[in-house]
Write a protein that holds these residues in place. Structure first.
Motif: not given
Length: 304
Positions: A258-261, A263-264, A267, A296, A300
């Protein structure tokens, strides 16, 4: 692929030795004959391989002691010479002289198909350059055998040989292979299996995979699971033995995160690496296109 263990079929001696085909022996002409040998079970030798090995004048072996077990079992009484990474400089001139004299020379590895992560290509190249005939008596190989057993796509595959022993080099090799649009196949030593699976799981994510161990032998095992599950399983094993082939599904076999995973993960990776290196690592881990992950990552970074 090396193997120092030849097991007898059905727990005992083979039921008789096939008689040599004299007509086949007469057809074994001068030149270099690359001959595949069993990777475990002696009965996997082909009749043609036996004909060639009985008919040649000299056999180049990765380890003459290992080949002696096969030769004794099938009544092969031909002179042998060691041809390994350590001995090829000394033995290659002798083999090339034999070819120049019109002799028949066979090349075998300890187990399986010669030249597959084993010495031999130098000899083949020299034989071709010298105008000598080069033929192959095909047979067992752990690579297609593991592919057939893994239950993963087989229309395209990439064979990477042994993964490097040093962790940094191993991770670099995994990252390079991550974007290959094919099933990945590697050999691995038992004492490095857990560490390699951990790196593979971290860099490639939840790709489906298989560990094929001791193929054709008494304790044959094929374990199929996502990479991280295999890493956890073998990390808990006190000792792993035998010859090992790793088969890993191609990019896209695992579900996209998923997108949140994503992005995490980006980062976290960018905290200790450049945007480019972080994007390459995360793309490899999740089996995604590098350019999409890089875009992406830049977004970020702009957002802070």
């Amino acid at each position: 692929m090396d193997s120092n263990e030849y097991l007898q079929a059905s727990g005992g001696e083979a039921q008789g030795k096939p008689p040599p085909d004299r007509r086949s022996e007469q057809r074994v002409g001068p030149g270099l004959h690359i001959v595949a040998t069993p990777i475990g079970n002696l009965r996997d030798i082909t009749l043609r391989a036996l004909d060639v090995l009985r008919a040649v004048d000299l056999i180049a072996c990765e380890d003459t002691r290992v080949f002696a077990k096969l030769a004794g079992h099938y009544g092969i009484a031909v002179p042998t010479v060691s041809y390994s990474d350590a001995t090829q400089d000394a033995s290659e001139p002798r083999l090339l002289r034999a070819l120049a004299e019109g002799k028949r020379v066979a090349l075998v590895s300890d187990a399986g198909m010669p030249l597959i992560s084993d010495p031999g290509y130098r000899l083949v190249r020299a034989a071709v350059a010298g105008g000598h005939a080069v033929t192959v008596a095909p047979g067992p190989s752990a690579v297609p055998m593991a592919l057939a057993l893994a239950g993963l796509p087989t229309d395209r595959f990439y064979f990477g040989g042994f993964l490097p022993a040093k962790p940094a080099e191993r991770r670099r090799a995994i990252a390079e292979a991550a974007q290959v649009p094919a099933t990945l196949v590697f050999f691995e030593a038992p004492h490095r299996l857990a560490a390699s699976l951990a790196d593979l799981g971290e860099l490639l994510g939840e790709r489906p995979a298989a560990v094929a161990r001791e193929l054709t032998k008494m304790f044959e095992e094929v374990r199929r699971a996502p990479l991280t599950d295999l890493a956890a399983h073998y990390a808990a094993q006190a000792e792993v033995r035998g010859e090992i082939v790793l088969v890993i599904g191609p990019p896209g076999e695992a579900a996209a995160p998923p997108g949140e995973a994503l992005d995490a993960a980006l980062r976290q990776a960018m905290a200790g690496a450049s945007v480019k290196d972080a994007a390459a690592e995360i793309a490899a881990r999740f089996g995604l296109k590098r350019r999409d992950v890089y875009a992406r990552a830049l977004e970020l970074k702009r957002k802070g």
